[in-house]
Write an enzyme that holds these catalytic residues in place. Structure first.
Site, PDB file in Angstrom:
ATOM      1  N   ASN A   8      -3.566   7.595  -2.847  1.00 44.03           N
ATOM      2  CA  ASN A   8      -3.425   6.229  -2.353  1.00 44.03           C
ATOM      3  C   ASN A   8      -4.238   5.319  -3.265  1.00 44.03           C
ATOM      4  O   ASN A   8      -5.436   5.150  -3.096  1.00 44.03           O
ATOM      5  CB  ASN A   8      -3.917   6.145  -0.903  1.00 44.03           C
ATOM      6  CG  ASN A   8      -3.731   4.775  -0.291  1.00 44.03           C
ATOM      7  OD1 ASN A   8      -3.483   3.789  -0.977  1.00 44.03           O
ATOM      8  ND2 ASN A   8      -3.875   4.701   1.018  1.00 44.03           N
ATOM      9  N   LYS A  15      -7.986   6.529  -2.785  1.00 39.06           N
ATOM     10  CA  LYS A  15      -8.221   7.492  -1.717  1.00 39.06           C
ATOM     11  C   LYS A  15      -7.390   8.741  -1.995  1.00 39.06           C
ATOM     12  O   LYS A  15      -6.304   8.642  -2.564  1.00 39.06           O
ATOM     13  CB  LYS A  15      -7.819   6.921  -0.361  1.00 39.06           C
ATOM     14  CG  LYS A  15      -8.609   5.728   0.111  1.00 39.06           C
ATOM     15  CD  LYS A  15      -8.084   5.291   1.482  1.00 39.06           C
ATOM     16  CE  LYS A  15      -8.724   4.013   1.957  1.00 39.06           C
ATOM     17  NZ  LYS A  15      -8.151   3.578   3.257  1.00 39.06           N
ATOM     18  N   ARG A  91       1.338   6.632  -2.411  1.00 39.38           N
ATOM     19  CA  ARG A  91       1.577   5.332  -1.796  1.00 39.38           C
ATOM     20  C   ARG A  91       1.987   4.359  -2.889  1.00 39.38           C
ATOM     21  O   ARG A  91       1.302   4.208  -3.900  1.00 39.38           O
ATOM     22  CB  ARG A  91       0.292   4.826  -1.127  1.00 39.38           C
ATOM     23  CG  ARG A  91       0.438   3.419  -0.552  1.00 39.38           C
ATOM     24  CD  ARG A  91      -0.916   2.761  -0.389  1.00 39.38           C
ATOM     25  NE  ARG A  91      -0.781   1.407   0.130  1.00 39.38           N
ATOM     26  CZ  ARG A  91      -1.692   0.457  -0.067  1.00 39.38           C
ATOM     27  NH1 ARG A  91      -2.773   0.697  -0.791  1.00 39.38           N
ATOM     28  NH2 ARG A  91      -1.520  -0.748   0.442  1.00 39.38           N
ATOM     29  N   HIS A 180       1.399  -2.901   3.456  1.00 41.52           N
ATOM     30  CA  HIS A 180       0.548  -2.073   4.322  1.00 41.52           C
ATOM     31  C   HIS A 180       1.371  -1.414   5.429  1.00 41.52           C
ATOM     32  O   HIS A 180       0.847  -1.067   6.489  1.00 41.52           O
ATOM     33  CB  HIS A 180      -0.586  -2.902   4.967  1.00 41.52           C
ATOM     34  CG  HIS A 180      -1.530  -3.514   3.987  1.00 41.52           C
ATOM     35  ND1 HIS A 180      -2.020  -4.791   4.129  1.00 41.52           N
ATOM     36  CD2 HIS A 180      -2.067  -3.038   2.838  1.00 41.52           C
ATOM     37  CE1 HIS A 180      -2.822  -5.075   3.119  1.00 41.52           C
ATOM     38  NE2 HIS A 180      -2.874  -4.016   2.326  1.00 41.52           N
ATOM     39  N   ASN A 209      -9.781  -4.770   1.358  1.00 40.52           N
ATOM     40  CA  ASN A 209      -9.826  -5.722   0.248  1.00 40.52           C
ATOM     41  C   ASN A 209      -8.546  -6.547   0.247  1.00 40.52           C
ATOM     42  O   ASN A 209      -8.537  -7.729  -0.059  1.00 40.52           O
ATOM     43  CB  ASN A 209      -9.981  -4.990  -1.084  1.00 40.52           C
ATOM     44  CG  ASN A 209     -10.274  -5.946  -2.225  1.00 40.52           C
ATOM     45  OD1 ASN A 209     -11.198  -6.748  -2.146  1.00 40.52           O
ATOM     46  ND2 ASN A 209      -9.477  -5.881  -3.284  1.00 40.52           N
ATOM     47  N   GLY A 210      -7.436  -5.897   0.640  1.00 41.17           N
ATOM     48  CA  GLY A 210      -6.200  -6.593   0.952  1.00 41.17           C
ATOM     49  C   GLY A 210      -6.057  -6.632   2.461  1.00 41.17           C
ATOM     50  O   GLY A 210      -6.471  -5.704   3.156  1.00 41.17           O
ATOM     51  N   ARG A 239      -7.717 -12.465  -3.064  1.00 48.28           N
ATOM     52  CA  ARG A 239      -6.453 -13.191  -2.942  1.00 48.28           C
ATOM     53  C   ARG A 239      -6.567 -14.331  -1.938  1.00 48.28           C
ATOM     54  O   ARG A 239      -7.241 -14.205  -0.929  1.00 48.28           O
ATOM     55  CB  ARG A 239      -5.333 -12.228  -2.538  1.00 48.28           C
ATOM     56  CG  ARG A 239      -4.862 -11.354  -3.688  1.00 48.28           C
ATOM     57  CD  ARG A 239      -3.953 -10.242  -3.204  1.00 48.28           C
ATOM     58  NE  ARG A 239      -4.715  -9.039  -2.869  1.00 48.28           N
ATOM     59  CZ  ARG A 239      -4.186  -7.953  -2.313  1.00 48.28           C
ATOM     60  NH1 ARG A 239      -2.905  -7.926  -2.014  1.00 48.28           N
ATOM     61  NH2 ARG A 239      -4.940  -6.904  -2.053  1.00 48.28           N
ATOM     62  N   LEU A 281     -17.031  -7.491   1.548  1.00 47.42           N
ATOM     63  CA  LEU A 281     -17.463  -8.143   2.780  1.00 47.42           C
ATOM     64  C   LEU A 281     -18.870  -7.719   3.195  1.00 47.42           C
ATOM     65  O   LEU A 281     -19.594  -8.493   3.830  1.00 47.42           O
ATOM     66  CB  LEU A 281     -16.479  -7.850   3.919  1.00 47.42           C
ATOM     67  CG  LEU A 281     -16.652  -8.780   5.125  1.00 47.42           C
ATOM     68  CD1 LEU A 281     -16.005 -10.131   4.854  1.00 47.42           C
ATOM     69  CD2 LEU A 281     -16.089  -8.173   6.394  1.00 47.42           C
ATOM     70  N   GLU A 382      -3.393   6.473   6.368  1.00 50.82           N
ATOM     71  CA  GLU A 382      -2.193   6.354   5.547  1.00 50.82           C
ATOM     72  C   GLU A 382      -1.865   7.675   4.861  1.00 50.82           C
ATOM     73  O   GLU A 382      -0.696   8.020   4.675  1.00 50.82           O
ATOM     74  CB  GLU A 382      -2.392   5.252   4.495  1.00 50.82           C
ATOM     75  CG  GLU A 382      -2.511   3.858   5.082  1.00 50.82           C
ATOM     76  CD  GLU A 382      -2.979   2.835   4.071  1.00 50.82           C
ATOM     77  OE1 GLU A 382      -2.206   1.924   3.747  1.00 50.82           O
ATOM     78  OE2 GLU A 382      -4.130   2.953   3.596  1.00 50.82           O
TER      79      GLU A 382
END
Length: 395
Positions: A8, A15, A91, A180, A209-210, A239, A281, A382
């Site tokens: 991913n 990941k 992914r 996503h 992050n997204g 973004r 963050l 995921e």
């Protein structure tokens, strides 16, 4: 037992999980984060062995090679030879109009993924790079692509069509695709089980992050914050999220920016980074705690944008049963969750402050006991979802 490696590749992370299917047993897992920065970290776990090491990892190719070295390590690894892995699930963020289902990768598929670079410039390039490196390292394995856009193909025309001449959709496939999807699909299925209610109205909030937010009615995506490309909607790490289109024209016509420069700014230099100078963050929350007004404002703006989407999607579905927070920020930031859910009692959203600050890797509810709407934290997986789809296709 079939060992499936899941890769991913995110915009600044990679990941991975090695999963034995169909038992869904995780043999090894880990994360390479902050790719492209000097303090890149590689986290690796297999059995009782667990380690985190700091490296200089300039790109996704180096990241995957280091992961492979761990998997093959005589002491720390879980395979002796690359041939032990018969399939690798990747992914891929944007499938455009070409891909609506999971597919085995060949040269034509890779060519199509490359054509879509302009629609997902932060993701499709590292996705393709991961595929190419995996082909070199695991030449005998079947490579499978699972597309983030697939889950959102159920969005109705009234929500996926832009108010521009219809010929752009009909002739050029310009429409809402959404992203996503693998994450939103996984967590909403988990939420439906927790609610024990198939006919449900759920808002899934994926914050990493997204970032994106999805309205899911009866298990199907019916609206989504990201669209033709992965830059609109919520405020993200780098973004911008939603922006008045007039600003883009103004920057080009009056300020002398080229279209490429504007695109680079909106994708790579905006969002939380543009507001604060930080894209992570954790750094922003730490600075906000110290009194940094830019960081405090950025957190307020981030939460406000999410609240607006929650209100809109509740209206679109004519009700709401649950909100799901997921992904790195959604699962771990009690500060942002608190800001988002503050003053939302009118919609039946009330969180329990004590439950909100508890750290756990388990699915859990953090709403007050008598609240009308469930507020859930569901760690996304995921990789497991990709493994399921890869196994179904290959075996």
């Amino acid at each position: 037992m079939n060992k499936i490696l899941i890769i991913n590749s995110g915009s600044s992370s990679l990941k991975f999980q090695l999963i034995a299917m169909p038992a869904e047993e995780v043999l090894a897992s880990g994360l390479v984060e902050r790719i492209g920065q000097e303090n890149s970290m590689l986290h690796y776990k297999s059995g009782d062995f667990k380690t985190s090491e700091e490296f200089s990892i300039p790109d996704h190719s180096v990241a995957l090679k280091k992961v492979t070295n761990y998997l093959l390590d005589p002491e720390k690894g879980v395979i002796k030879d690359a041939s032990e892995i018969p399939a690798i699930g990747h992914r891929v963020v944007h499938g455009g109009d070409a891909f609506s289902e999971t597919i085995e990768i060949d040269e034509e598929v890779k060519s199509e993924i490359k054509k879509l670079f302009s629609l997902a410039p932060l993701h499709n390039p590292p996705n393709l790079k991961g595929i190419q490196v995996a082909e070199d390292i695991f030449p005998e394995a079947k490579q499978v692509a699972v597309f983030d856009t697939a889950f959102h193909r159920s969005i109705p025309d009234c929500a996926n069509t832009y108010a521009i001449p219809l010929s752009f959709k009909q002739d050029h496939n310009i429409q809402v695709y959404g992203f996503h999807g693998t994450s939103h699909k996984y967590v909403t299925e988990q939420a439906i089980e927790m609610l024990d209610k198939k006919n449900s109205k759920i808002i899934s909030v994926h914050l990493g992050n997204g970032c994106s937010i999805t309205a899911v009615q009866d298990g199907k995506s019916v609206d989504h914050s990201l669209g033709f490309g992965p830059v609109n909607g919520l405020i993200m790490g780098t973004r911008s999220g939603d922006i008045d289109q007039s600003i883009i024209f103004y920057m080009i016509e009056k300020l002398g920016y080229s279209a490429r420069e504007v695109s680079d700014l909106l994708h790579h230099k905006s969002g939380m980074l543009g507001l604060t100078g930080y894209s992570d963050l954790r750094d922003i929350e730490a600075e906000a705690e110290k009194g940094n007004r830019k960081c405090q404002l950025a957190l307020e703006m981030n939460a406000y944008r999410i609240k607006k989407y929650i209100g809109a999607y509740t209206a679109a579905m004519n009700g709401l049963d649950a909100i799901v927070f997921t992904a790195g920020i959604g699962e771990n930031s009690d500060i942002l969750r608190s800001l988002v859910c503050k003053d939302m009692e009118y919609l039946g959203i009330e969180i329990d402050p004590e439950k909100n600050v508890i750290r756990s890797k388990e699915n859990r509810a953090i709403n007050r006991e008598n609240a009308r709407v469930k507020v859930l934290i569901i760690p996304t997986n995921e990789e497991l979802e990709i493994a399921k789809q890869t196994y179904k296709l290959v075996f």
